[in-house]
Design a protein around this motif. Structure first.
Motif, PDB file in Angstrom:
ATOM      1  N   GLY A 338      41.639  57.814  60.088  1.00  0.00           N
ATOM      2  CA  GLY A 338      42.083  56.627  59.824  1.00  0.00           C
ATOM      3  C   GLY A 338      43.611  56.845  59.299  1.00  0.00           C
ATOM      4  O   GLY A 338      44.119  58.092  59.034  1.00  0.00           O
ATOM      5  N   PRO A 339      44.287  55.819  58.902  1.00  0.00           N
ATOM      6  CA  PRO A 339      45.676  56.156  58.444  1.00  0.00           C
ATOM      7  C   PRO A 339      45.790  56.368  56.887  1.00  0.00           C
ATOM      8  O   PRO A 339      44.775  56.185  56.017  1.00  0.00           O
ATOM      9  CB  PRO A 339      46.181  54.549  58.684  1.00  0.00           C
ATOM     10  N   THR A 340      47.057  56.714  56.415  1.00  0.00           N
ATOM     11  CA  THR A 340      47.459  56.934  55.173  1.00  0.00           C
ATOM     12  C   THR A 340      47.626  55.620  54.259  1.00  0.00           C
ATOM     13  O   THR A 340      47.963  54.566  55.172  1.00  0.00           O
ATOM     14  CB  THR A 340      48.473  57.972  54.923  1.00  0.00           C
ATOM     15  N   GLN A 341      47.618  55.782  53.101  1.00  0.00           N
ATOM     16  CA  GLN A 341      47.913  54.416  52.413  1.00  0.00           C
ATOM     17  C   GLN A 341      49.687  54.080  52.512  1.00  0.00           C
ATOM     18  O   GLN A 341      49.951  52.707  52.839  1.00  0.00           O
ATOM     19  CB  GLN A 341      47.815  54.358  50.764  1.00  0.00           C
ATOM     20  N   LYS A 342      50.160  55.209  52.823  1.00  0.00           N
ATOM     21  CA  LYS A 342      51.854  54.712  53.025  1.00  0.00           C
ATOM     22  C   LYS A 342      52.013  54.187  54.452  1.00  0.00           C
ATOM     23  O   LYS A 342      52.686  53.245  54.579  1.00  0.00           O
ATOM     24  CB  LYS A 342      52.616  56.287  52.896  1.00  0.00           C
TER      25      LYS A 342
END
Length: 432
Positions: A338-342
């Motif tokens: 998945g992606p990062t929070q940023k």
């Protein structure tokens, strides 16, 4: 008198639901900033309603509706458009037959009358039909040696097989010569009807005048369309790979797989995470394929939703083997991690800001609102959209990334590299 109700304001634009005295409904934004009027509209149908064995009928109809109508031959009809700087056009997409009209306020009566004539009394003169048919065939011949066109057509064939979505919407070199004038007239009779019509008007016109124009333009159309039912379909399950040998300097790769339907609760999460993967020059695919490895000048990928299915689909031109590996690796990584929070925060900020920029002209606003109608979204969706974007969580994007990309890719490669035809390795399967 038309009836008018309003949705909340978006910037200076107030979107109204207008119903003409004759019952024609439209979404309407009254804007006197400049003396222009733009209209976008669509009928259900499109290329999916082409007769079996004759793909390209809807596309040919779209090319011919402005080639003379009523008592005006093609030359005279176009002279009247040009004299008043009236911009009129038609197109057949997968699910809809679309039209657009743009004019100066002072020319609205003539513009709407020319549109009425095109929709209700197109001539389909044999000489015009053969001239436009020859142009379509010439385009199809060029596309038969164009690697991007070949890859896209093959991808749809792999994804959808013998479903109408698997057919080329502009037709084929075999089908277009077989289309008869009776096919064109029958298509218009079946498709151009009031019950599936969706309209958006943006510009300098008052509701009373617009209501009368809508009735005059669309009021004599048949009440009900005669549509052939189209079944829902899920695109073929990845991983699969197809190779088309073609002696061209640069290999073209089209890749994708099953997508997310527009009314799936996960659609906005999919839109956000897809932006992280492929949304422009800051995306993961651009960084991995272009910036880090220099394998391609550009790479694109987008969500594509239709009435009966959905895809994600991408394209690049490159040194095939290395690029396919890089794309598959990056898609596998986002599916698993998945992606990062940023990345999530930046994607949300971009998507919210880009909405305003996408509505900068009357034609763009009309096009956006028409798509919302076709997607069966509420008239105040523009007001709600940013809140929906903000509600997407990191867990949502990770779950949806796995749902979208966990099985790998359908890949079509067109070029010189036979090594690219090797079968792909399956990505980590999606869990249920």
């Amino acid at each position: 008198m038309p009836t008018v109700s309003s949705a909340p304001a978006q910037a200076a634009a107030k979107i109204q639901r207008l119903v003409s005295p004759g019952g024609i409904e439209a979404w309407f934004v009254q804007d006197a900033t400049v003396p222009l009027i733009a209209i976008k509209y669509a009928f259900s149908g499109g290329a999916s309603q082409d007769p079996a064995g004759k793909p390209g009928v809807g596309n040919l109809v779209a090319d011919l509706l402005d080639e003379g109508s009523g008592n005006l031959d093609s030359k005279t009809y176009h002279e009247r458009l040009d004299r008043r700087a009236i911009k009129l056009g038609f197109s057949a997409t997968r699910d809809h037959f679309r039209g657009s009209l743009r004019m100066l306020k002072d020319n609205k009566d003539e513009a709407y009358d020319l549109l009425r004539m095109a929709l209700t009394s197109a001539r389909f003169e044999p000489a015009d039909v053969e001239r436009i048919r020859a142009h379509v065939i010439s385009t199809l011949r060029r596309e038969s040696t164009n690697p991007s066109s070949l890859a896209y057509r093959k991808f749809l064939e792999v994804a959808f097989g013998d479903h109408p979505y698997g057919r080329p919407d502009t037709g084929t070199l075999d089908s277009v010569p077989k289309i008869e004038i009776a096919d064109l007239k029958d298509y218009g009779r079946r498709i151009l009807a009031k019950d599936t019509l969706r309209i958006v008007v943006v510009g300098d016109v008052d509701p009373d005048t617009l209501g009368k124009l809508l009735d005059k333009t669309f009021g004599t159309l048949p009440a009900k369309a005669e549509l052939t039912p189209i079944p829902d379909v899920v695109a073929a399950k990845p991983p699969q790979r197809a190779f088309i040998p073609l002696d061209v300097p640069q290999t073209v790769v089209t890749f994708g797989g099953p997508g997310i339907n527009r009314h799936d609760p996960d659609f906005m999460a999919a839109d956000v995470v897809n932006h992280i993967l492929a949304g422009g020059m800051s995306s993961r695919l651009f960084n991995e394929v272009r910036k880090k490895r220099g394998l391609a000048y550009s790479i694109s990928e987008a969500l594509l939703w239709m009435d009966h299915s959905a895809l994600f689909i991408g394209n690049t031109g490159t040194r095939a083997g290395e690029t396919v590996d890089a794309v598959e690796t990056e898609i596998r990584r986002i599916a698993e991690e998945g992606p990062t929070q940023k990345e999530l925060d930046e994607a949300k900020s971009y998507l919210k800001g880009s909405q305003v920029l996408a509505l900068d002209t009357s034609s763009n606003l009309a096009q956006t609102l028409l798509q919302y109608q076709l997607d069966k979204l509420p008239i105040d969706y523009i007001e709600k959209r940013n809140t929906i974007v903000d509600a997407v969580t990191l867990d949502d994007t990770r779950r949806v990334a796995k749902k979208l990309w966990g099985d790998g890719l359908l890949t079509v490669i067109v070029g010189r590299d036979p090594q690219a035809a090797a079968q792909p390795t399956a990505a980590t399967p999606k869990s249920n």
